[in-house]
Design an enzyme around this catalytic site. Structure first.
Site, PDB file in Angstrom:
ATOM      1  NE  ARG A 164       6.307   1.459   0.414  1.00 44.10           N
ATOM      2  CZ  ARG A 164       6.588   2.712   0.027  1.00 44.10           C
ATOM      3  NH1 ARG A 164       7.489   3.419   0.680  1.00 44.10           N
ATOM      4  NH2 ARG A 164       5.938   3.256  -0.987  1.00 44.10           N
ATOM      5  CB  SER A 238       3.279  -1.038  -4.141  1.00 46.13           C
ATOM      6  OG  SER A 238       3.284   0.245  -4.695  1.00 46.13           O
ATOM      7  CD  GLU A 334       4.350  -1.841   0.105  1.00 46.62           C
ATOM      8  OE1 GLU A 334       3.157  -1.852   0.484  1.00 46.62           O
ATOM      9  OE2 GLU A 334       4.832  -0.946  -0.608  1.00 46.62           O
TER      10      GLU A 334
HETATM   11  P1  FAD Z   1      -3.102  -2.632   8.177  1.00 47.16           P
HETATM   12  O1  FAD Z   1      -3.210  -3.162   6.805  1.00 47.16           O
HETATM   13  O2  FAD Z   1      -4.274  -2.749   9.072  1.00 47.16           O
HETATM   14  O3  FAD Z   1      -1.855  -3.326   8.890  1.00 47.16           O
HETATM   15  C1  FAD Z   1      -0.622  -3.410   8.217  1.00 47.16           C
HETATM   16  C2  FAD Z   1       0.373  -4.151   9.129  1.00 47.16           C
HETATM   17  O4  FAD Z   1       0.648  -3.372  10.285  1.00 47.16           O
HETATM   18  C3  FAD Z   1      -0.156  -5.471   9.650  1.00 47.16           C
HETATM   19  O5  FAD Z   1       0.934  -6.364   9.771  1.00 47.16           O
HETATM   20  C4  FAD Z   1      -0.706  -5.124  11.021  1.00 47.16           C
HETATM   21  O6  FAD Z   1      -0.714  -6.219  11.908  1.00 47.16           O
HETATM   22  C5  FAD Z   1       0.265  -4.057  11.467  1.00 47.16           C
HETATM   23  N1  FAD Z   1      -0.339  -3.041  12.343  1.00 47.16           N
HETATM   24  C6  FAD Z   1      -1.361  -2.206  12.030  1.00 47.16           C
HETATM   25  N2  FAD Z   1      -1.587  -1.363  13.047  1.00 47.16           N
HETATM   26  C7  FAD Z   1      -0.718  -1.678  14.024  1.00 47.16           C
HETATM   27  C8  FAD Z   1      -0.477  -1.174  15.332  1.00 47.16           C
HETATM   28  N3  FAD Z   1      -1.176  -0.164  15.845  1.00 47.16           N
HETATM   29  N4  FAD Z   1       0.500  -1.759  16.074  1.00 47.16           N
HETATM   30  C9  FAD Z   1       1.233  -2.781  15.584  1.00 47.16           C
HETATM   31  N5  FAD Z   1       1.041  -3.299  14.346  1.00 47.16           N
HETATM   32  C10 FAD Z   1       0.093  -2.753  13.583  1.00 47.16           C
HETATM   33  N6  FAD Z   1       1.864   2.570   1.451  1.00 47.16           N
HETATM   34  C11 FAD Z   1       2.922   3.408   1.297  1.00 47.16           C
HETATM   35  O7  FAD Z   1       3.908   3.311   2.042  1.00 47.16           O
HETATM   36  N7  FAD Z   1       2.909   4.379   0.350  1.00 47.16           N
HETATM   37  C12 FAD Z   1       1.872   4.549  -0.502  1.00 47.16           C
HETATM   38  O8  FAD Z   1       1.910   5.447  -1.348  1.00 47.16           O
HETATM   39  C13 FAD Z   1       0.753   3.677  -0.376  1.00 47.16           C
HETATM   40  N8  FAD Z   1      -0.295   3.799  -1.210  1.00 47.16           N
HETATM   41  C14 FAD Z   1      -1.359   2.935  -1.106  1.00 47.16           C
HETATM   42  C15 FAD Z   1      -2.418   3.093  -1.989  1.00 47.16           C
HETATM   43  C16 FAD Z   1      -3.518   2.251  -1.911  1.00 47.16           C
HETATM   44  C17 FAD Z   1      -4.663   2.435  -2.880  1.00 47.16           C
HETATM   45  C18 FAD Z   1      -3.565   1.240  -0.908  1.00 47.16           C
HETATM   46  C19 FAD Z   1      -4.754   0.361  -0.778  1.00 47.16           C
HETATM   47  C20 FAD Z   1      -2.484   1.088  -0.024  1.00 47.16           C
HETATM   48  C21 FAD Z   1      -1.369   1.933  -0.121  1.00 47.16           C
HETATM   49  N9  FAD Z   1      -0.273   1.813   0.740  1.00 47.16           N
HETATM   50  C22 FAD Z   1       0.797   2.681   0.629  1.00 47.16           C
HETATM   51  C23 FAD Z   1      -0.225   0.736   1.751  1.00 47.16           C
HETATM   52  C24 FAD Z   1      -0.959   1.095   3.067  1.00 47.16           C
HETATM   53  O9  FAD Z   1      -1.899   2.107   2.876  1.00 47.16           O
HETATM   54  C25 FAD Z   1       0.002   1.502   4.175  1.00 47.16           C
HETATM   55  O10 FAD Z   1       0.930   0.467   4.422  1.00 47.16           O
HETATM   56  C26 FAD Z   1      -0.736   1.831   5.485  1.00 47.16           C
HETATM   57  O11 FAD Z   1       0.173   2.373   6.426  1.00 47.16           O
HETATM   58  C27 FAD Z   1      -1.431   0.632   6.091  1.00 47.16           C
HETATM   59  O12 FAD Z   1      -2.261   1.068   7.147  1.00 47.16           O
HETATM   60  P2  FAD Z   1      -3.409   0.183   7.742  1.00 47.16           P
HETATM   61  O13 FAD Z   1      -3.901   0.852   8.974  1.00 47.16           O
HETATM   62  O14 FAD Z   1      -4.410  -0.125   6.719  1.00 47.16           O
HETATM   63  O15 FAD Z   1      -2.577  -1.127   8.127  1.00 47.16           O
HETATM   64  N1  EPU Z   2       6.152   2.054 -14.134  1.00 46.37           N
HETATM   65  C1  EPU Z   2       5.937   1.367 -15.308  1.00 46.37           C
HETATM   66  N2  EPU Z   2       4.774   0.662 -15.434  1.00 46.37           N
HETATM   67  C2  EPU Z   2       3.846   0.614 -14.453  1.00 46.37           C
HETATM   68  C3  EPU Z   2       4.070   1.311 -13.249  1.00 46.37           C
HETATM   69  C4  EPU Z   2       5.245   2.039 -13.101  1.00 46.37           C
HETATM   70  O1  EPU Z   2       6.759   1.383 -16.210  1.00 46.37           O
HETATM   71  O2  EPU Z   2       2.829  -0.053 -14.660  1.00 46.37           O
HETATM   72  C5  EPU Z   2       7.410   2.818 -13.993  1.00 46.37           C
HETATM   73  C6  EPU Z   2       7.274   4.204 -14.581  1.00 46.37           C
HETATM   74  O3  EPU Z   2       8.407   4.394 -15.402  1.00 46.37           O
HETATM   75  C7  EPU Z   2       7.405   5.154 -13.414  1.00 46.37           C
HETATM   76  C8  EPU Z   2       8.095   4.315 -12.346  1.00 46.37           C
HETATM   77  O4  EPU Z   2       7.748   2.964 -12.643  1.00 46.37           O
HETATM   78  O5  EPU Z   2       8.169   6.253 -13.761  1.00 46.37           O
HETATM   79  C9  EPU Z   2       7.630   4.649 -10.949  1.00 46.37           C
HETATM   80  O6  EPU Z   2       6.212   4.570 -10.899  1.00 46.37           O
HETATM   81  P1  EPU Z   2       5.369   5.371  -9.811  1.00 46.37           P
HETATM   82  O7  EPU Z   2       5.831   6.793  -9.743  1.00 46.37           O
HETATM   83  O8  EPU Z   2       3.926   5.105 -10.048  1.00 46.37           O
HETATM   84  O9  EPU Z   2       5.823   4.728  -8.453  1.00 46.37           O
HETATM   85  P2  EPU Z   2       6.083   3.241  -8.009  1.00 46.37           P
HETATM   86  O10 EPU Z   2       7.561   3.065  -7.871  1.00 46.37           O
HETATM   87  O11 EPU Z   2       5.371   2.291  -8.885  1.00 46.37           O
HETATM   88  C10 EPU Z   2       6.145   3.875  -5.502  1.00 46.37           C
HETATM   89  C11 EPU Z   2       5.584   3.337  -4.227  1.00 46.37           C
HETATM   90  C12 EPU Z   2       4.148   3.790  -4.052  1.00 46.37           C
HETATM   91  C13 EPU Z   2       4.134   5.313  -4.019  1.00 46.37           C
HETATM   92  C14 EPU Z   2       4.708   5.843  -5.333  1.00 46.37           C
HETATM   93  C15 EPU Z   2       4.838   7.339  -5.348  1.00 46.37           C
HETATM   94  C16 EPU Z   2       6.737   1.281  -3.725  1.00 46.37           C
HETATM   95  C17 EPU Z   2       6.670  -0.202  -3.659  1.00 46.37           C
HETATM   96  N3  EPU Z   2       5.668   1.902  -4.202  1.00 46.37           N
HETATM   97  O12 EPU Z   2       5.422   3.264  -6.568  1.00 46.37           O
HETATM   98  O13 EPU Z   2       3.682   3.297  -2.818  1.00 46.37           O
HETATM   99  O14 EPU Z   2       2.829   5.809  -3.851  1.00 46.37           O
HETATM  100  O15 EPU Z   2       6.045   5.286  -5.510  1.00 46.37           O
HETATM  101  O16 EPU Z   2       5.889   7.744  -4.549  1.00 46.37           O
HETATM  102  O17 EPU Z   2       7.740   1.860  -3.330  1.00 46.37           O
HETATM  103  C18 EPU Z   2       2.576   1.475  -1.775  1.00 46.37           C
HETATM  104  O18 EPU Z   2       3.603   1.319  -1.105  1.00 46.37           O
HETATM  105  O19 EPU Z   2       1.554   0.767  -1.616  1.00 46.37           O
HETATM  106  C19 EPU Z   2       2.541   2.528  -2.783  1.00 46.37           C
HETATM  107  C20 EPU Z   2       1.491   2.726  -3.570  1.00 46.37           C
END
Ligand code: FAD
Ligand code: EPU
Length: 338
Positions: A164, A238, A334
């Protein structure tokens, strides 16, 4: 080129919190971006680039200009019998891009299906899910250096990706605007199905020899079952990172809580599941007014509507402090707090 004044950013962040920006403008190519950066009305104002707003929390109004990245387009840079290098415009919707590559049968991005946001933000925090981070299929990106307007190419090493993390989130913060990102994808993909829940989902579907489409569909199903849809319930995924701690720290917690969820993180380090820590600290499903901690995923803070970014931020501080108090572990946010 249209410049909007005193614009409400509520529709442009997935927490759906209100925040006003002094100016807002969109750009569809590098020429429009350069013209905006040189525009007299925008001189001296702080700049914030936004993609889908799915990883930001506005805790106050933005006194500068928000630049909405709307550069789209796909370009096949190289094709061999084994692989392709494909470049996507930074404003393209990430999941649309992933779906396109899955449709072509090109492997590498399928585990990253359904992550919200745009292509250009993906390298910012080296997005990751289900055992894959973009640093693996990443090839290079192009970014505009704000100081001199030059377009600079970054390869994987220059991006300094971490969990991240990237150069753009740290040393390069605010200095570059990402214009496009290129990935190297495989025609004979190596699938990553080791992440527990993918394997279980494929088994549930009776799939023993999965294709990249099967993996993508499994990931989509898992995500839909676990994570709140931001169109329905405000959130930014997250809110905290999973903390990486020394093995001794993990052992100390495990001695008291044998079911601690953790993973080896190399070099005597262990990654703890922040969701587990937050749940055990008693926050899962917590609601106060119109904000709270998601009932199914304690790592996700949620906004039911009608509250503010600063209230969500204050809740995150309470969560952070209580985890520190109970486990001695410091969580790091994050989400990009603005
Ligand atoms: P924004 O929120 O618009 O911007 C994020 C940051 O990047 C800001 O600081 C912005 O200034 C900068 N930025 C954006 N575009 C540019 C650009 N072109 N040039 C320079 N800077 C820029 N993330 C994960 O890693 N894994 C996940 O599994 C995951 N699951 C998610 C699930 C949900 C339901 C939600 C809501 C979010 C999740 N995220 C996850 C977080 C998010 O989706 C990612 O970080 C995504 O890449 C953000 O994209 P965005 O275009 O919305 O960025
Ligand atoms: N867990 C709990 N309670 C909860 C949630 C999770 O106990 O309420 C424990 C469970 O034991 C589970 C473990 O945490 O086995 C991991 O949970 P999960 O697989 O849901 O993944 P996470 O670690 O909570 C991360 C990323 C997610 C990504 C998933 C799947 C980060 C900060 N988050 O979540 O990314 O989608 O793994 O790979 O690394 C994001 O970055 O926004 C994001 C959603």
């Amino acid at each position: 080129m249209e410049i909007f004044r005193d614009f409400n950013l509520k529709p442009f962040n997935t927490f759906h919190v209100p925040a006003r920006t002094a100016r807002l403008a969109r750009f569809r190519n590098v020429e429009e971006l350069r013209a905006l950066l040189a525009h007299p009305e925008l001189q001296g104002l702080p700049r914030l680039v936004l993609g889908g707003g799915s990883n930001v929390l506005f805790t106050q109004d933005w006194p500068g200009v928000v630049l909405l990245n709307e550069i789209t387009g796909l370009e096949l840079l190289l094709e061999t019998d084994e692989a392709v290098i494909i470049r996507a415009g930074a404003g393209m919707v990430w999941h649309d891009f992933v779906s396109y590559t899955v449709d072509q049968g090109w492997g590498g991005l399928e585990n990253l299906s359904l992550i919200p946001g745009r292509v250009g933000a993906a390298p910012m925090q080296n997005i990751g899910a289900y055992g894959v981070e973009i640093k693996e299929p990443f090839h290079h990106l192009e970014a505009l250096r704000i100081s001199d307007g030059e377009v600079v190419r970054f390869d994987t090493q220059a991006c300094r990706f971490g969990y991240r993390e990237s150069f753009f989130k740290r040393e390069g913060k605010g200095q570059y605007i990402i214009l496009s990102v290129a990935f190297q994808l495989n025609k004979q993909p190596k699938l990553h199905t080791h992440y527990g829940s993918i394997k279980a989902e494929l088994d549930k579907r009776g799939i023993t020899a999965p294709t990249i489409r099967d993996v993508s569909e499994a990931v989509i199903a898992i995500r839909r079952s676990k994570l709140p849809n931001p169109d329905v319930l405000g959130n930014a995924g997250s809110f905290f990172k999973n903390p990486v701690v020394a093995a001794e720290v993990a052992e100390r917690i495990k001695a008291k809580f044998p079911d601690l969820s953790s993973y080896p993180a190399g070099e005597g380090q262990v990654k703890l599941a922040a969701g587990w820590l937050i749940e055990r600290a008693g926050w899962k499903g917590f609601r106060e007014g119109n904000i709270g901690v998601h009932k199914d995923q304690a790592l996700v803070l949620v906004h039911y509507g009608g509250s503010s970014g600063s209230a969500i931020y204050d809740l995150s501080t309470r969560v952070l402090e209580s985890v520190k108090e109970q486990f001695g572990v410091e969580l790091e946010r994050e989400v990009n707090v603005i």
